[in-house]
Design a protein around this motif. Sequence first.
Motif, PDB file in Angstrom:
ATOM      1  N   GLU A 242      15.327  27.724 -25.790  1.00  0.00           N
ATOM      2  CA  GLU A 242      16.110  26.479 -25.815  1.00  0.00           C
ATOM      3  C   GLU A 242      15.248  25.266 -26.163  1.00  0.00           C
ATOM      4  O   GLU A 242      15.720  24.327 -26.813  1.00  0.00           O
TER       5      GLU A 242
ATOM      6  N   ARG B  37      30.396  31.199 -28.774  1.00  0.00           N
ATOM      7  CA  ARG B  37      30.685  30.900 -27.374  1.00  0.00           C
ATOM      8  C   ARG B  37      31.291  29.496 -27.325  1.00  0.00           C
ATOM      9  O   ARG B  37      30.598  28.507 -27.554  1.00  0.00           O
TER      10      ARG B  37
ATOM     11  N   ASP C  48      34.301  34.615 -20.748  1.00  0.00           N
ATOM     12  CA  ASP C  48      33.038  35.007 -20.141  1.00  0.00           C
ATOM     13  C   ASP C  48      32.474  33.831 -19.354  1.00  0.00           C
ATOM     14  O   ASP C  48      31.956  32.874 -19.926  1.00  0.00           O
ATOM     15  N   HIS C  49      32.589  33.899 -18.021  1.00  0.00           N
ATOM     16  CA  HIS C  49      32.046  32.876 -17.127  1.00  0.00           C
ATOM     17  C   HIS C  49      32.504  31.474 -17.533  1.00  0.00           C
ATOM     18  O   HIS C  49      31.718  30.532 -17.593  1.00  0.00           O
TER      19      HIS C  49
ATOM     20  N   ASP D 198      33.545  30.413 -20.409  1.00  0.00           N
ATOM     21  CA  ASP D 198      33.492  30.192 -21.856  1.00  0.00           C
ATOM     22  C   ASP D 198      34.436  31.159 -22.565  1.00  0.00           C
ATOM     23  O   ASP D 198      34.764  32.232 -22.044  1.00  0.00           O
TER      24      ASP D 198
ATOM     25  N   ASP E 192      22.945  31.776 -29.448  1.00  0.00           N
ATOM     26  CA  ASP E 192      23.543  32.035 -28.141  1.00  0.00           C
ATOM     27  C   ASP E 192      22.520  32.760 -27.278  1.00  0.00           C
ATOM     28  O   ASP E 192      22.507  33.986 -27.190  1.00  0.00           O
TER      29      ASP E 192
ATOM     30  N   LYS F 186      22.398  32.956 -24.195  1.00  0.00           N
ATOM     31  CA  LYS F 186      22.978  33.658 -23.050  1.00  0.00           C
ATOM     32  C   LYS F 186      23.175  35.142 -23.380  1.00  0.00           C
ATOM     33  O   LYS F 186      23.200  35.980 -22.475  1.00  0.00           O
TER      34      LYS F 186
END
Length: 379
Positions: free
Chosen positions: A59, A105, A137-138, A140, A185, A187
Motif C-alpha cells: 500500500e 472491490r 465480502d466484508h 464490499d 486489491d 486484500k
Amino acid sequence: MGMPDEPGRARSDRTRRRLLWGLSLAVAASFVLGTIAVGFHAGRHRDTDTAPGMVMNDEAEVDRAVATRFAPGEQYFRLPTGVLLYSVEFVNAFNVKATGIVWQRIPADLPADVGHGVMLPESEEVRGTEPAFSFDDHGDRIEFWTFHTVLRQTFDYRAYPLDRHAIWIRMHAADPYHKIQLVPDFKAFPPGRPAALLGIVPGFVYGDWRPEYTAFSLRHRDLGLTLDQAGLQQADLYYNLGVNRSPIGPTPGRLVPVLLLAVLLFLSLFVTTTEPERRTVSGFTTFAVIAFVITSTLVIAVNHNAVRAELGSVGFAYIESWYIALYTMTLLVATNATLLVTGGLSRMVRWRENLLPKLIYWPLFTGEMFLASLVFVGI
C-alpha cells in the motif's frame, strides 16, 4: 653430420604444433565457457525490471505511485482491482492470447453516480459492462468480468533466445467522467511477494517460458491532448507476468545447424593445401571453393531470414550474431582459398602448411559469440 638432427627437429616441430593447437583450443574453450556463463546468468533474474511503469508491492508503494497523478487533497476514487490468469499464449511476435478474470472491490461508501468496471485498452474483445457474477465480502461488493482475448503488445527481442518479457494486462477505469484510479486489491493479493506468482491458476501452462514474477504497476500514458477530462488523468493499472525463455525451447533447434555449419567450414580448411601436386587428390580448385562458399552462404541466409521472420524483423537480435559469425567464417575460408590460389601473402598463408587460418578459426568464431552475448545479453 646433419642427419641425426632431423628426428629432433621433427619432434620439436610436432611439439610446437601441439602447443599452438593447445593454445588455440584453450582460448576457444574459455570463450565457450564465458558464453555459457552469460546465458546461465540471463536465466536467473527474479526482479521486476521488465514491468512497465512504477511497480507496487504494498500500500505504501501504491500511495507513492498515485501521488504522481493526483495533487494532495485532490478528490478522486480508488477502486481495488485484481486479475486471475487462466492461460496466456504467444500468437506471434507481438500478439498474446490471454484468458482470465478481472474483478473489482466496490466500497460500500462509493457514490452511486460513480461508475465501476474495467476497460482493457489493448484487447480485441469488446466486453459488456455488466459483470459476469458478483458477491459481498466484508461489506464490499466484488464484481467479476471474464475475458478471452488477443492483446497487442510490444516486446524486446534483442536478447532472443535468452530474452525476458512482461506479459501484461493493461486496465483502465470504465467511467470517463470521474477521477478514478484503479489500484491493486491487496486484500486479495498478499503484498510484497512477486515471486509467489499470485494471480496465476494452479497448473498454468507456460510452454517454452519460465515464470519469474507477478506484480502490479502504474503507468500514465500522456496522449498529448488538451482535453480536461477526468478519465484522462488516471494512470493505467498493469498486471504483469514476468517470464524468461526456457533454454530447451528454440535454442537447440537454432544452435545445432549453426554449429554443424561451423564444423563443416572448419573441415574445409583441411582440404586446401599449399602443395600443387596434392590439389588434384584433395579436389581443391577455385571453382570448388567458390561453389562451397556460395552454398554455405545460402544455407546461412535461409536460416537467418527464418529467424528475422519469426521475430517480426524488428531491430537486431542476439541470435543473429550467430549467423554473422558464420558469415565471418565463410569469408575467412574464401579469403584463405583465394590467397592460396593467387599466391598473395604467401609467407603467412604457407606458414606450416596453411596452419594459421586453422589456429585462429575457433578462437575467432567463439570470440564473436562471446562478445555478442556480452553486448546483447549482458552479465
